[in-house]
Each structure stands twice: as C-alpha cells, then as structure tokens.
Enzyme design. Structure first.
Site, PDB file in Angstrom:
ATOM      1  CB  CYS A 127     -12.919  -2.744  36.801  1.00 12.22           C
ATOM      2  SG  CYS A 127     -11.354  -2.671  35.748  1.00 12.22           S
ATOM      3  NE  ARG A 179     -14.900  -6.488  41.299  1.00  7.70           N
ATOM      4  CZ  ARG A 179     -15.119  -7.904  41.064  1.00  7.70           C
ATOM      5  NH1 ARG A 179     -15.219  -8.309  42.551  1.00  7.70           N
ATOM      6  NH2 ARG A 179     -14.901  -8.537  40.316  1.00  7.70           N
ATOM      7  CD1 TRP A 189      -5.604  -3.920  39.574  1.00  8.91           C
ATOM      8  CD2 TRP A 189      -5.756  -5.001  37.600  1.00  8.91           C
ATOM      9  NE1 TRP A 189      -4.419  -4.531  39.290  1.00  8.91           N
ATOM     10  CE2 TRP A 189      -4.535  -5.198  38.106  1.00  8.91           C
ATOM     11  CE3 TRP A 189      -5.926  -5.278  36.101  1.00  8.91           C
ATOM     12  CZ2 TRP A 189      -3.551  -6.183  37.471  1.00  8.91           C
ATOM     13  CZ3 TRP A 189      -4.952  -6.109  35.625  1.00  8.91           C
ATOM     14  CH2 TRP A 189      -3.875  -6.674  36.378  1.00  8.91           C
ATOM     15  CG  ASN A 195     -14.592  -6.457  35.773  1.00 10.20           C
ATOM     16  OD1 ASN A 195     -13.360  -6.382  35.775  1.00 10.20           O
ATOM     17  ND2 ASN A 195     -15.046  -7.286  36.669  1.00 10.20           N
ATOM     18  N   GLY A 196     -13.405  -6.466  32.484  1.00  8.10           N
ATOM     19  CA  GLY A 196     -13.040  -7.453  31.584  1.00  8.10           C
ATOM     20  C   GLY A 196     -11.880  -7.071  30.656  1.00  8.10           C
ATOM     21  CD  GLU A 206      -0.848 -17.048  51.861  1.00  4.44           C
ATOM     22  OE1 GLU A 206      -2.050 -16.008  52.491  1.00  4.44           O
ATOM     23  OE2 GLU A 206      -0.697 -17.451  51.029  1.00  4.44           O
ATOM     24  CE  LYS A 211      -1.783 -12.696  52.298  1.00  8.52           C
ATOM     25  NZ  LYS A 211      -1.924 -13.752  51.363  1.00  8.52           N
ATOM     26  CD  GLU A 266      -0.672 -11.158  48.296  1.00  9.21           C
ATOM     27  OE1 GLU A 266      -1.372 -11.399  47.644  1.00  9.21           O
ATOM     28  OE2 GLU A 266      -0.828 -11.377  49.542  1.00  9.21           O
ATOM     29  CG  HIS A 290      19.680 -28.465  47.158  1.00  9.86           C
ATOM     30  ND1 HIS A 290      20.390 -29.245  46.577  1.00  9.86           N
ATOM     31  CD2 HIS A 290      18.985 -29.212  48.144  1.00  9.86           C
ATOM     32  CE1 HIS A 290      20.477 -30.453  47.132  1.00  9.86           C
ATOM     33  NE2 HIS A 290      19.513 -30.221  48.464  1.00  9.86           N
ATOM     34  CE  LYS A 300     -10.152 -10.525  48.976  1.00 12.01           C
ATOM     35  NZ  LYS A 300      -8.804 -11.066  50.011  1.00 12.01           N
TER      36      LYS A 300
END
Length: 611
Positions: free
Chosen positions: A2, A27, A73, A99-100, A484, A488, A491, A507, A606
C-alpha cells in the site's frame, strides 16, 4: 504494497496528500482514503482509485494542516468502502493508516472482543487501531506510549501513521518490515512509503529502520524505538528529480520507461567502466571482491522479473567466471531449509529493495554466515542496508508496475560482475575482457535502433491483441528472456502466456500449438541458432503462427516465420538486453489495444512488501 502519505506543517494538507497518493498509486489502487485534522478528523474513503476518492470528497472543503492518506492493495478484506483506509478505533480516539500485515490480528481481535470491542471492517488494521485505543484508555497514557506498547504485541509487518483526536497536532509514524521515509522541510514534515510524494518539497529525508517510531509535532521531530530507546535522526540528501517521476509527454509510465532504457543502461555502467574501456570498477564490491572471486558457489535470489534477471546472471557467471550458480525464488528459498555454506555468496536482486520474501531470504543467508550482496535500484531501501555490500542499478524511479528498465539495468550489473569475476579469476584474457566491456557500452545505441522499429511492433500487436494464449520460446540466454516476455504479456494484457526453453516444447507444450496459437521465438544468431531453426520448423509443421526475434540480416528464419522483428548484431552475452525490448513493446501495445490499464494492472502492486 500500500501507499502511505502524511503531512504536518504550514500548508493545507489535503492537496499534498492527494497528490502524494497519486504518485504512490502504483503501490496499490483498489481503494483510497484521506483524513485531515481540523479540531476533529475529516475522513473520506472509498473503493477505487485516487481519482474516485477526489470525486467522493467532491465540493467538501477539507481544511487543515495535518493529515494522512492511503491507497490500498487489499490483503485482509475485499476492496470496498468499509475496508478502505484510514481506519478509526471503536471509540473514535485513533485514526490509522497501515501498509503491511498483522499476522496475529485474529487472536488480538478475539481478546479485544472479550473487552467489548467490535470491528466493522474485515481488516487487520482496524484491530490494531482498537488495540492502540484500548491500551490508551486503560492506561491513561499518551498516544505515543499507547502506540509503542501496542506494537510490542504485534507480530507481522507495518509501516503506519497514527493520529489521536486528543493530540490533534501530532503524527506518530512507525516501521517494521514495510518502508517508511520522513521528509524534513522548513517547519514541516512529510511521511511516505517512498520519496516520490516528498521530492517537490524537500530533498532532506530520514529512512526509518525496523522498530523505529517517529513522533512528529509542529516544528519538532523525536525518534526512538518501540522500546523507548532514544535515536539520533540520520538526515540524508535525496538524489531524485521531480522530472523523473512525471510521464514526460508519454501516454504511460511504462512506455516512458521502455524508451528510457538506453539512458538507464548507460547510467548503470557510467563511471564503472573506464574511459579507455580497459577496466570495470564496482566500488560497492571493493571490500568483498576477494571473497566473491573465491566463492565456491553463488546463489542468486529474487522474485518475478528480478528472478528472470537472476537466470540471465546464472548463464553469465557460469560461462564467464566458471563458478557454480544456483537461482532461487526468494519465497521458496526461505521456506525449504536450504543448505547454505559460509563460503557461499548470495546475491539478492530487487528493484524496490523492499521485497518481503527477498529480505527474509537475506536474513536467513546472513544467519548462516554467507556473504550477502545486493543489486537494487532504490537508494536507502532495506536491502542495501541489510546486505554486506552491493551495487545500485541507477535505473531511476520505475513507476509502471510491470518492470522494464529495472530488468535491463539488473542484467547490466550482473553482466559487469560476471566479466569482472571472469577476468580476475583468469578465465578471460585481457583482450577478451576489453572486447566484452566494449560490447556493454554499445548496448544503449543498439536499443535506440530497436526502439525506432516501434511502428513494426504496433502492426504485429494489431494482429494478435485478441489472442487468448501465447507461447514464448528461447534457448540459452534467451530462455530467461522468453520467461520475461511472457510475464510482461500476462501482467498487463491478462492474456495467458508461457515461456519455455525451446527444446522443452516437445515435452508437452507442443500439444497446444495450432493455427490460433502465436509462438514468439527468440531466434537471434548465437551458439544455439541452428537448434532454434529446428524448433521453428517444428512449430510451423503444426500450423503454429511464428513471431520471430532475429538478428538483422537473417534470411533463414525470416523465410519460415510469419512475422519478424529485428535486433542489431551483438555478442551473445548482451543479446538478452536487446531481445527483451521488442517483447516489452509487444506486451505494451497489445495491452493498450485491449483497453487494459497499462501502468496499474489489476491485482498487482509495484513493491511486494508482504508475503
């Protein structure tokens, strides 16, 4: 995860808090709230983004020079108006933003309920507000003491700001595990999760450490531990320009950050490569270099994109420095009782420097006696402070939630470390050492050239933006790039995508391939090129649609692939830095065409500061 903002001073707090929340919205952005004290608390909060909060406040005249705000968040409780922060204690004495995660909130809540406390939200934060109030009323003590005593009973992580209506000219801030920075201005103070809301007002900051409590009054700041031990504030100068956290004419921060990569990579090696290209100097590793050179094993740890950078680092270090390397997800490393030797070197990689799992892995490695190094982008963050030594990436602030320039900066650092180790260990001749150094310095110019083909990427995005699945294939250094690229796309466009080593396609994943399946093959000319040609043929034999990333001038794969994007010719140790650029652009443009929020993708934040 957050975002927190607090202010006390001579300005009107509301506008400072709202603008600060907009800068911290990366955040978390599922709800937001603000509380300004003016004799009594004026509190507004709602589900949605900060812009929704502004609409909710509407024409209300929110006046006052002390206040705080939060963008969330969600961890405990779904995003809604009630679960949004700030939270108020049952009797209205305390207002808190947090935050936490309070891990023992459930037993604390049960004990408070036996004493008559009821919660209206589903959050752990409201339980903490009630705990502080209970201790405050029972003990007839100051707000500061109540906060400190309450925090001694808390298990978990927090960055928090507290206001008490009986002490309307005081902010109390505390930190354990979640970042918190205090800005020191001219007769005013700012509190935030990071420095972005502070930079336009002051460049003097104090980074709180775990168990620190700041008692902030008008013109006065006192710093102590939760155990009432006095601390001397360490005021540092912030090296951050306001222009770095603005969009600079780009539609989105992500696009800006993709286009910043020539500069961010140059800034990452600038001053670390001698002007005659003869040497690499990594000052942050100077005192630990002998131990790094003599390491029998290196363990690279990270999460998400940083883990992908670590995979590239594994290829680099094993090839150039000839040292065994293991790559670990930080979250798995900390929980599987890993074997760590005292002559191991652990390198923790993180953009934010606050990733909770990575920090826990660092503490585990240090307790076992290993040398722990950090590769991090944020000065003053927790990882640089908790590691033995390290290297900053100098990528500059990365606001877009999907990491781009942080990845290439991390890979640049790992490349320099690998080359330096290889030379110092005698595995690289002076001639090859200089050749590889030069290859790094040529990367920014080559990325500029790739960015010039943005229009070609847009054409491909237009064709595939309605696809529901993608497969990304690569070998060697390009396997992590495939991972990666797929990440992307997942996301920011919410398209299912998977990255695989190209040879592993046979496979299992080959069963998915048909005429509707776009397959992105990273097929630049390196030592595995001929094998990748075979993989492309295998995809085409199953009517798969191939989008190939190839080296300029390639004709073989160009004839087989349906769509081609070119990258300049380069040494294979830096090709991953080039090949990832078109994949970033492809994900960006597909997400844009699908109407997705590119900078703030759903369910993500983030900086992952909770488990």
């Amino acid at each position: 995860m957050c975002g927190i903002v607090g202010y006390i001073g001579h300005r009107q707090a509301y506008s400072i808090i709202i603008n600060g929340l907009k800068r911290l919205e990366y955040r978390g952005y599922d709800s937001a709230g603000v509380c300004v004290m003016n004799g009594e608390p004026q509190l507004f909060k709602c589900k949605g983004k900060v812009s929704d909060l502004e609409k909710h406040v509407g024409s209300n005249n929110v006046v006052g020079t002390i206040g705080m705000g939060h963008t969330r968040w969600a961890t405990h409780g779904v995003p809604n108006d009630i679960n949004a922060h700030p939270h108020v204690s049952m009797h209205g004495k305390f207002t808190i933003i947090h935050n936490g995660i309070i891990e023992n909130y459930s037993p604390l809540k049960a004990r408070l309920e036996k004493r008559g406390y009821k919660s209206i939200s589903d959050t752990d934060t409201e339980v903490l507000a009630n705990l502080i109030e209970y201790i405050y009323l029972k003990g007839n003590i100051s707000a500061e003491i109540a906060v400190r005593l309450a925090l001694t009973k808390v298990i978990g992580a927090y960055g928090l700001v507290v206001m008490c209506c009986d002490e309307p000219n005081t902010l109390i801030a505390a930190r354990k595990g979640s970042p918190l920075v205090i800005g020191v201005g001219d007769d005013e103070y700012f509190v935030a999760s990071d420095a972005t809301p502070i930079v336009e007002f002051t460049n003097s900051v104090i980074y709180l450490n775990d168990n620190d409590v700041a008692i902030i009054k008008r013109g006065e700041l006192t710093l102590k531990t939760i155990f009432n031990e006095a601390l001397e504030p360490n005021i540092q100068t912030l090296d951050l320009d306001i222009e770095e956290i603005e969009k600079g004419g780009f539609e989105h921060f992500m696009l800006k950050e993709i286009f910043e990569q020539p500069r961010s990579i140059h800034d990452t090696f600038r001053g670390r490569i001698s002007q005659d290209l003869n040497e690499i100097h990594l000052g942050g590793l100077y005192h630990v270099l002998p131990r790094l050179i003599n390491a029998k094993r290196i363990i690279l740890i990270g999460c998400g994109t940083s883990w992908h950078a670590a995979l590239v680092g594994e290829y680099l270090m094993e090839e150039l420095a000839r040292v065994p390397v293991e790559v670990e997800y930080a979250s798995e490393f900390r929980y599987r009782n890993p074997i760590i030797y005292k002559d191991d070197v652990v390198i923790a990689i993180s953009q934010s420097g606050e990733t909770a799992d990575t920090l826990a892995a660092i503490r585990l490695a240090r307790s076992a006696g290993a040398l722990v190094l950090g590769v991090c982008n944020v000065v003053g963050s927790s990882i640089p402070r908790e590691t033995d030594a390290g290297v900053y990436t100098h990528a500059g602030p990365e606001i877009g939630v999907a990491s781009t320039k942080a990845f290439t900066a991390q890979v640049t650092i790992l490349t320099m470390i690998s080359i330096l180790m290889g030379w110092r260990k005698g595995h690289l001749s002076q001639e090859r050492y200089k050749e590889l150094i030069k290859e790094i310095t040529l990367v920014p110019e080559k990325i500029e050239k790739i960015l010039g083909s943005n229009s070609e990427v847009i054409k491909i995005a237009e064709i595939f933006h309605k696809s529901t699945n993608f497969l990304y294939l690569g070998r060697g250094y390009f396997f992590p790039v495939a991972l990666e690229g797929a990440l992307k796309l997942k996301e920011i466009s919410y398209i299912h995508a998977e990255g695989y080593p190209a040879a592993e396609m046979k496979h299992g994943p080959i069963a998915l391939i048909d005429e509707k399946m776009p397959v992105v093959v990273i097929a630049a000319k390196d030592s595995s090129y001929e094998k990748v040609v075979s993989n492309v043929q295998e995809v085409k034999a199953r009517k798969g649609v191939v989008i190939a990333i190839v080296t300029e001038g390639d004709t073989l794969i160009k004839e087989m692939a349906d769509y081609v994007l070119e990258i300049p010719k380069a040494h294979e140790i830096v090709e991953s830095l080039l090949a990832v650029i078109p994949l970033q652009l492809l994900a960006y443009h597909i997400a844009l065409m699908r109407g997705c929020n590119v900078d703030q993708p759903r369910n993500l934040a983030k900086s992952v500061t909770v488990e």
